[in-house]
Design a protein around this motif. Structure first.
Motif, mmCIF file in Angstrom:
data_model
loop_
_atom_site.group_PDB
_atom_site.id
_atom_site.type_symbol
_atom_site.label_atom_id
_atom_site.label_comp_id
_atom_site.label_asym_id
_atom_site.label_seq_id
_atom_site.Cartn_x
_atom_site.Cartn_y
_atom_site.Cartn_z
ATOM 1 N N GLY A 124 -3.237 8.920 -7.317
ATOM 2 C CA GLY A 124 -2.594 9.154 -6.032
ATOM 3 C C GLY A 124 -3.038 8.173 -4.973
ATOM 4 O O GLY A 124 -2.215 7.593 -4.241
ATOM 5 N N VAL A 125 -4.345 7.967 -4.856
ATOM 6 C CA VAL A 125 -4.869 7.034 -3.857
ATOM 7 C C VAL A 125 -4.422 5.606 -4.174
ATOM 8 O O VAL A 125 -4.047 4.840 -3.277
ATOM 9 C CB VAL A 125 -6.407 7.123 -3.781
ATOM 10 C CG1 VAL A 125 -6.963 6.020 -2.884
ATOM 11 C CG2 VAL A 125 -6.836 8.483 -3.250
ATOM 12 N N ALA A 126 -4.424 5.233 -5.451
ATOM 13 C CA ALA A 126 -4.028 3.882 -5.846
ATOM 14 C C ALA A 126 -2.595 3.577 -5.437
ATOM 15 O O ALA A 126 -2.270 2.453 -5.030
ATOM 16 C CB ALA A 126 -4.193 3.714 -7.356
ATOM 17 N N ASN A 127 -1.731 4.581 -5.516
ATOM 18 C CA ASN A 127 -0.318 4.330 -5.246
ATOM 19 C C ASN A 127 0.004 4.213 -3.760
ATOM 20 O O ASN A 127 1.071 3.751 -3.385
ATOM 21 C CB ASN A 127 0.517 5.424 -5.918
ATOM 22 C CG ASN A 127 1.172 6.387 -4.956
ATOM 23 O OD1 ASN A 127 2.354 6.278 -4.695
ATOM 24 N ND2 ASN A 127 0.422 7.345 -4.444
ATOM 25 N N THR A 128 -0.944 4.580 -2.863
ATOM 26 C CA THR A 128 -0.634 4.573 -1.431
ATOM 27 C C THR A 128 -0.457 3.171 -0.866
ATOM 28 O O THR A 128 0.166 3.006 0.188
ATOM 29 C CB THR A 128 -1.726 5.296 -0.617
ATOM 30 O OG1 THR A 128 -2.989 4.633 -0.788
ATOM 31 C CG2 THR A 128 -1.846 6.749 -1.038
ATOM 32 N N ILE A 129 -0.982 2.155 -1.530
ATOM 33 C CA ILE A 129 -0.809 0.792 -1.033
ATOM 34 C C ILE A 129 0.671 0.418 -0.994
ATOM 35 O O ILE A 129 1.116 -0.387 -0.176
ATOM 36 C CB ILE A 129 -1.606 -0.216 -1.900
ATOM 37 C CG1 ILE A 129 -1.637 -1.593 -1.231
ATOM 38 C CG2 ILE A 129 -1.040 -0.287 -3.293
ATOM 39 C CD1 ILE A 129 -2.386 -1.649 0.066
ATOM 40 N N VAL A 130 1.453 1.041 -1.866
ATOM 41 C CA VAL A 130 2.902 0.842 -1.862
ATOM 42 C C VAL A 130 3.607 2.017 -1.199
ATOM 43 O O VAL A 130 4.577 1.842 -0.460
ATOM 44 C CB VAL A 130 3.437 0.657 -3.298
ATOM 45 C CG1 VAL A 130 4.953 0.539 -3.295
ATOM 46 C CG2 VAL A 130 2.822 -0.578 -3.940
ATOM 47 N N ALA A 131 3.105 3.228 -1.430
ATOM 48 C CA ALA A 131 3.778 4.428 -0.924
ATOM 49 C C ALA A 131 3.836 4.455 0.598
ATOM 50 O O ALA A 131 4.848 4.865 1.173
ATOM 51 C CB ALA A 131 3.062 5.683 -1.435
ATOM 52 N N THR A 132 2.775 4.036 1.274
ATOM 53 C CA THR A 132 2.757 4.109 2.736
ATOM 54 C C THR A 132 3.874 3.294 3.372
ATOM 55 O O THR A 132 4.674 3.841 4.148
ATOM 56 C CB THR A 132 1.387 3.680 3.295
ATOM 57 O OG1 THR A 132 0.384 4.568 2.816
ATOM 58 C CG2 THR A 132 1.390 3.707 4.816
ATOM 59 N N PRO A 133 3.996 1.986 3.095
ATOM 60 C CA PRO A 133 5.097 1.244 3.726
ATOM 61 C C PRO A 133 6.476 1.702 3.263
ATOM 62 O O PRO A 133 7.414 1.755 4.068
ATOM 63 C CB PRO A 133 4.825 -0.211 3.322
ATOM 64 C CG PRO A 133 3.948 -0.131 2.118
ATOM 65 C CD PRO A 133 3.113 1.095 2.317
#
Length: 297
Positions: A124-133
Motif C-alpha cells: 500500500g505504501v509503495a503504491n502511493t508514489i503513483v496513487a497520490t498524483p
C-alpha cells in the motif's frame, strides 16, 4: 457459467521473471478495477467533497450527474485512473508478492497472518508514489470544471505549487493505503490459503468465481479499516492550493473541523456507493490478476 466455475486450461510459460509477471498481472487487475468501479467512485467523491445538503442520497447524486453530464459523466476523469490505477495496482501486487516471498521460507507452507498484513501494508505504501498524483488529478477532474483534461490539470497544479501541488494529500494517502491494504491483502490471502488447505488444491486450481468472492470480501476489509481517512484525503485534495484560502492545514485539522461540524456522520459521506462498488471492483481486480498470472505461468 461453467467457464466461471472452471480454471482456464494450462498455457506454456512465458519467458518473464516472476516480478515482471506480478507487475503485468497487477496492471491487468487495475484496469479491470477502474472500468468496473469508476461510476461508483465519482459518486463517492462528489458526495464526500460537496457542501452538506448538495445531494439527498447517492441516487440523487447519480441522477443529477446523469442529467447534467449524460451517461459519460460517470466516466469523467477516467483516463487518469485507467493509466494510473493500472500502474498503482501493478506496484501493489509486485510489492505484495515480493514481500510474501521475502517473509516466506522454503520450509513454510504459507505466510503467517502478521506477515500477510505487513506485506499488504508495504504494498500500500509503495503504491502511493503513483496513487497520490493520480487520485489528486482524478478528484479535481471529478469535482471541478476548470480543467481541459488530465494534462491541463497536472500543468495547473504544478504551476500553482510545483511538485507539492501535484502530490497534495501524500501523507493522508500513505496512512490510508498502509493501513487499508494491510487489511485488504490479509483478508484475501487468508481466504485463499484457507481454501487451499480446506480443499487440498493448489492456488492455480481455485475457480475464478472464488477469486471474485474473496476479492469482494477483501474490499470490505479495506473500507472497514480506513473509510474516515479516505474522506479526509478527499477533502484535503480538493482544498485550495493557495495557502491563504485553504480550509484545512492538515489531517488533524481536517478531522477536527469535520467532527465539530458534523460529528461521526461527517466521516461517512459517500459510504453507500463505496460499499456497493467494492465487491464488483475488487472482485474484478483479483479475478483479473489471478487469471493473468495463470496465463503467464
Amino acid at each position: 457459467m461453467s467457464e466461471l466455475l472452471s480454471p482456464p486450461p494450462h498455457t506454456p510459460s512465458l519467458r518473464l521473471s516472476q516480478t515482471q509477471k506480478d507487475l503485468i498481472g497487477g496492471s491487468i487487475g487495475g484496469i479491470a478495477q477502474v472500468l468496473v468501479g469508476q461510476p461508483f467512485d465519482i459518486i463517492k467523491v462528489r458526495i464526500q467533497t460537496a457542501p452538506t445538503g448538495t445531494y439527498a442520497s447517492p441516487l440523487d447524486c447519480a441522477t443529477k450527474l446523469l442529467k447534467n453530464d449524460g451517461p459519460m459523466g460517470f466516466y469523467k476523469g477516467t483516463l487518469t485512473p485507467l493509466l494510473g490505477i493500472g500502474a498503482c495496482v501493478s506496484i501493489q501486487f509486485g510489492a505484495l508478492e515480493w514481500s510474501k516471498r521475502t517473509f516466506g521460507a522454503p520450509d513454510k507452507d504459507c505466510v503467517f497472518l502478521g506477515e500477510l498484513y505487513a506485506s499488504g501494508a508495504i504494498a500500500g505504501v509503495a503504491n502511493t508514489i503513483v496513487a497520490t498524483p493520480v487520485e489528486h488529478i482524478r478528484i479535481r477532474l471529478q469535482t471541478q470544471s476548470t480543467f481541459a483534461g488530465p494534462l491541463d490539470c497536472a500543468r495547473q497544479l504544478y504551476a500553482s505549487a510545483g511538485i507539492a501541488g501535484i502530490m497534495k494529500g501524500q501523507v493522508s494517502t500513505m496512512w490510508r493505503d498502509g493501513l487499508g491494504y494491510g487489511s485488504y491483502f490479509l483478508v484475501y490471502e487468508w481466504l485463499v490459503q484457507n481454501h487451499v488447505e480446506k480443499h487440498g488444491v493448489d492456488r492455480k486450481d481455485i475457480a475464478p468465481i472464488w477469486s471474485v468472492t474473496y476479492g469482494a470480501a477483501a474490499g470490505y476489509g479495506l473500507w472497514a479499516t480506513i473509510y474516515p481517512v479516505d474522506v479526509i484525503k478527499s477533502k484535503l485534495q480538493t482544498d485550495s492550493l493557495d495557502p491563504t484560502k485553504r480550509q484545512y492545514s492538515g489531517m488533524i485539522d481536517c478531522a477536527t473541523k469535520v467532527w465539530r461540524a458534523h460529528g461521526w456522520r461527517g466521516f461517512t459521506g459517500g459510504l453507500m456507493p463505496t460499499l456497493i462498488r467494492s465487491p464488483f471492483a475488487n472482485g474484478a481486480t483479483f479475478v483479473a490478476f489471478e487469471l493473468a498470472m495463470r496465463a503467464m505461468n
